[in-house]
Design a protein around this motif. Structure first.
Motif, PDB file in Angstrom:
ATOM      1  N   ALA A  97       0.841  -1.209   0.000  1.00 52.88           N
ATOM      2  CA  ALA A  97       0.000   0.000   0.000  1.00 52.88           C
ATOM      3  C   ALA A  97       0.869   1.249   0.000  1.00 52.88           C
ATOM      4  CB  ALA A  97      -0.927  -0.013   1.219  1.00 52.88           C
ATOM      5  N   SER A 101      -2.280   3.725   0.089  1.00 51.29           N
ATOM      6  CA  SER A 101      -3.324   3.410  -0.884  1.00 51.29           C
ATOM      7  C   SER A 101      -4.035   2.120  -0.479  1.00 51.29           C
ATOM      8  CB  SER A 101      -2.700   3.220  -2.265  1.00 51.29           C
ATOM      9  OG  SER A 101      -1.866   2.054  -2.257  1.00 51.29           O
ATOM     10  N   GLU A 102      -5.070   1.775  -1.218  1.00 51.29           N
ATOM     11  CA  GLU A 102      -5.679   0.457  -1.049  1.00 51.29           C
ATOM     12  C   GLU A 102      -4.625  -0.583  -1.408  1.00 51.29           C
ATOM     13  OE1 GLU A 102      -9.189  -2.116  -3.241  1.00 51.29           O
ATOM     14  OE2 GLU A 102      -9.565   0.015  -2.835  1.00 51.29           O
ATOM     15  N   LYS A 105      -3.882  -5.760  -5.039  1.00 51.63           N
ATOM     16  CA  LYS A 105      -4.457  -7.108  -4.926  1.00 51.63           C
ATOM     17  C   LYS A 105      -3.363  -8.169  -5.041  1.00 51.63           C
ATOM     18  CE  LYS A 105      -9.381  -7.070  -5.954  1.00 51.63           C
ATOM     19  NZ  LYS A 105      -9.554  -6.174  -4.846  1.00 51.63           N
ATOM     20  N   GLU A 128      -9.248 -11.786   0.721  1.00 52.71           N
ATOM     21  CA  GLU A 128      -9.844 -10.454   0.733  1.00 52.71           C
ATOM     22  C   GLU A 128     -10.656 -10.171   1.988  1.00 52.71           C
ATOM     23  OE1 GLU A 128     -11.900  -9.504  -2.877  1.00 52.71           O
ATOM     24  OE2 GLU A 128     -10.191 -10.046  -4.139  1.00 52.71           O
ATOM     25  N   PRO A 133      -9.833  -3.640   1.826  1.00 53.75           N
ATOM     26  CA  PRO A 133      -9.391  -2.469   1.055  1.00 53.75           C
ATOM     27  C   PRO A 133      -8.836  -1.352   1.938  1.00 53.75           C
ATOM     28  CG  PRO A 133     -11.512  -3.244   0.246  1.00 53.75           C
ATOM     29  CD  PRO A 133     -11.226  -4.027   1.491  1.00 53.75           C
ATOM     30  N   THR A 134      -9.213  -1.355   3.225  1.00 57.34           N
ATOM     31  CA  THR A 134      -8.747  -0.312   4.153  1.00 57.34           C
ATOM     32  C   THR A 134      -7.523  -0.742   4.966  1.00 57.34           C
ATOM     33  OG1 THR A 134     -10.281  -1.169   5.826  1.00 57.34           O
ATOM     34  CG2 THR A 134     -11.060   0.654   4.453  1.00 57.34           C
ATOM     35  N   SER A 158      -5.206   0.474  10.202  1.00 58.08           N
ATOM     36  CA  SER A 158      -5.986   1.283   9.269  1.00 58.08           C
ATOM     37  C   SER A 158      -6.329   2.669   9.829  1.00 58.08           C
ATOM     38  CB  SER A 158      -7.279   0.552   8.932  1.00 58.08           C
ATOM     39  OG  SER A 158      -8.102   1.349   8.116  1.00 58.08           O
TER      40      SER A 158
END
Length: 361
Positions: A97, A101-102, A105, A128, A133-134, A158
């Motif tokens: 990240a 950022s996110e 993947k 996932e 995403p956070t 986060s």
């Protein structure tokens, strides 16, 4: 001459960093020193390094530190933490990240590097529902005495999503989130950090401001592996939980907070570490200090020095010194309307504690 604040604690300068800003440090059982540089906007040529004969060298090599989009599981993207486990392995925690950022993947991972051959031995990636995403993977601790291959415990710090402790079974790579969004892993909503006499908050280039909030960050494990200490970054509180309870998935997450023990205020900390006697060491970034918390909860300050401008990560070396990265994190541009207030060099300092690191096996 008027009386002035007193400083104490005999700190030694180990290394000065004139390039990118470091966050992590770890010493192996043979005294090798590893450093990591997450990609937060500085020119980071390699995100993991070893200090060899007074110079930084990419570790294990430059190729691994170069992002390969076709093979991101074998290349380091943006490493937040490096941990030598005391038995020949350097563990690399890759946030994947850059600039918060996110996570890219498939890029967020825990990588085991063999210190004898300086090659990657194993890579653990995450589903996932584990790395959200956070998620920002921050720090990790190990215990090789449970299960067939041991367990890892990772903090998710986060800034916009739930904090958590991620538990990883190192035998099969199964990972799951615990204390997800719990009070103990979340920023203290009433905490107002004050560093160098000023309130620390996000101050954007457009003039807007917002509170600085980061979830569970510092993490340390007891010498017997049975207790995990942790703290949110924006908080002065210290918590612990039984590692057995963390691993026991028959305890639902909404009941797990009953197993959390509150240790009181220790000051606002980034990194934590434990020694072989069970003492916990914690930075206090508001007061340029390092604290030692004894197993009975008694706390003492072992260093208070104007050079401790944001104590980030700790490591205890085989030389019985406590090592700390000092990186002026609070002077970054994002806290000062886009103006970078950091002054080079950043530093790696150490102080003699006459204790060895907590064993992991």
């Amino acid at each position: 001459m008027l009386p002035m604040e007193e400083y104490f604690g005999k700190l030694e300068l180990v290394y000065s960093f004139y390039g990118a800003m470091p966050t992590g440090v770890s010493l192996s059982e043979t005294g090798r020193i590893f450093i990591c540089f997450p990609k937060w906007g500085d020119d980071v040529r390699f995100t993991v390094a070893e200090i060899v004969e007074g110079r930084l060298q990419p570790y294990p090599n430059l190729e691994t530190n170069t992002i390969n989009p076709s093979n991101i599981t074998m290349s380091f993207i943006s490493v937040q933490s490096v941990i030598a486990d005391g038995r020949g392995t350097l563990w690399v925690l890759d946030t994947a990240a850059p600039n918060f950022s996110e996570p890219i993947k498939g890029g967020a991972k825990l990588v085991a590097v063999d210190l004898n051959t300086n090659t990657i031995r194993k890579v653990y990636t995450f589903a996932e529902d584990v790395v959200l995403p956070t998620t920002y993977l921050n720090d990790v601790r190990f215990d090789f005495r449970v299960g067939k291959s041991g367990y890892a415990y990772i903090t998710d710090s986060s800034s916009i999503g739930p904090g958590a402790i991620i538990v990883v079974n190192l035998e099969n790579g199964n990972a799951f989130r615990r204390l997800n969004g719990a009070n103990s892993t979340s920023p203290d909503p009433y905490f107002l950090p004050k560093v160098e006499g000023e309130i620390l908050m996000n101050r954007n280039t457009d003039g807007s401001t917002s509170p600085f909030r980061l979830a569970s960050d510092g993490i340390a494990i007891s010498p017997d592996g049975k207790m995990l200490f942790f703290c949110p970054l924006t908080s002065r509180h210290l918590y612990s939980i039984s590692t057995e309870a963390l691993r026991d998935r028959t305890i639902p997450d909404f009941n797990l907070h009953y197993h959390v023990q509150y240790w009181g205020e220790k000051g606002a900390s980034d990194g934590l570490i434990t020694d072989a006697k069970g003492n916990v060491y914690a930075g206090d970034y508001e007061n340029d200090s390092i604290r030692k918390i004894l197993p009975n909860g008694i706390m003492e300050t072992i260093a208070h020095d104007p050079r401790i401008l944001w104590p980030d990560t700790f490591s205890i070396g085989p030389d019985q010194h406590l090592y700390v990265i000092v990186n002026q994190l609070h002077r970054q541009a994002r806290f000062h309307y886009g103006k970078d207030m950091r002054q080079k060099p950043y530093s790696l300092l150490r102080i003699k504690i006459d204790e060895l690191p907590a064993p992991t096996f």
